[in-house]
Design an enzyme around this catalytic site. Structure first.
Site, mmCIF file in Angstrom:
data_model
loop_
_atom_site.group_PDB
_atom_site.id
_atom_site.type_symbol
_atom_site.label_atom_id
_atom_site.label_comp_id
_atom_site.label_asym_id
_atom_site.label_seq_id
_atom_site.Cartn_x
_atom_site.Cartn_y
_atom_site.Cartn_z
ATOM 1 C CB ALA A 66 -0.718 0.020 1.054
ATOM 2 C CG HIS B 222 -0.155 4.718 4.595
ATOM 3 N ND1 HIS B 222 -0.222 4.551 5.983
ATOM 4 C CD2 HIS B 222 -0.991 4.016 3.679
ATOM 5 C CE1 HIS B 222 -1.034 3.432 6.034
ATOM 6 N NE2 HIS B 222 -1.488 2.999 4.970
#
Length: 272
Positions: A125, A223
């Site tokens: 990810a 993130h």
């Protein structure tokens, strides 16, 4: 001459494992074939095989390396060693999705060296691992990761429960924990695989800083990584859309594994 297909085993058929297994079964990954799966039960394996055109045998974790050239580990963190150790002992390739379980595991790295095996951590990810690896050839001064998640995705985490934090009625972002990746991995082992990959690509888990936030304004996990180095300063941010099988797992995670497998036999390879 046709190349012999690489035999792939899938340990764990949750969101990531099932997506990769179905891509292999469809023939979407040239040069690779699905050889075995390891499901939590015979019943789960039978349910999953309904979706495959070619039935994949359900093999115990410790036996997967005997059947396969490469094993994809897509398991809960607590089950990592059950497949990692026998795969590396057999000198095979371990594709590890539980990157947090490799922090401080010099024994597994040494085992892979002795046996001729290999450990691969896909991008998963997180974007930009190529840039971090390139910066690490020179001097990296600082790496910081800020992970922001919707409160609902953190509610059941052991640290949240143990701390008595109430996240269901937050009206503004709350910093849950900050420290090094090493410190945070102890409290959130299932939530820091992205951070583990970043730290291992760069300056290590002791020097990589991290913050975890619960943010009620978000619907997607976010993130952000910031890097300062002698070659370049850069920052990257990604919002991951959830997979259909499991909202806690980003769709791009399984896609990164498929991309890695496709490049194994590709005539053109992009990136480091």
């Amino acid at each position: 001459m046709d190349r012999v297909a690489m035999k792939i085993g899938i340990a764990g058929i949750g969101a990531v494992g099932s997506a990769v297994a179905q891509a292999l079964d469809r023939g979407d990954i040239p040069g690779c074939k699905l050889t075995a799966i390891s499901a939590r039960s015979a019943e789960r394996a039978a349910e999953f095989n309904v979706f495959l055109s070619n039935r994949a045998p359900n093999v115990p974790l410790q036996d997967m390396a005997e059947e396969c050239d490469m094993v994809l580990e897509a398991l809960p963190p607590s089950m990592f060693d059950a497949v990692a150790v026998p795969t590396l002992k057999a000198g095979k390739i371990l594709v590890a999705m539980s990157g947090s379980q490799l922090l401080g595991r010099d024994d597994l790295i040494e085992l892979s060296r002795r046996s001729g095996g290999r450990i691969v951590i896909p991008s998963g990810a997180m974007l930009g691992l190529d840039a971090i690896k390139a910066a690490a050839v020179g001097m990296i001064h600082e790496v910081k990761i800020v992970t922001r998640k919707p409160p609902s995705s953190l509610v059941g985490a052991p640290y949240i429960v143990r701390s008595g934090l109430k996240l269901d009625k937050l009206d503004e972002a709350l910093c849950i924990l900050k420290g090094t990746v090493r410190e945070i991995a102890k409290e959130f082992p299932a939530n820091v695989n992205v951070a583990a990959a970043v730290s291992l690509a760069g300056v290590g888990p002791e020097r990589t800083k991290m913050e975890i936030w619960a943010d009620p304004s978000l619907q997607l996990n976010t993130h952000t990584v910031s890097v300062r180095s002698d070659s370049s300063d850069f920052s990257m941010s990604i919002q991951n859309r959830p997979s259909h099988e499991n909202p806690a797992t980003g769709r791009i995670t399984s896609q990164s594994v498929i991309a890695y497998l496709r490049q194994l036999h590709a005539g053109l390879r992009i990136g480091t």
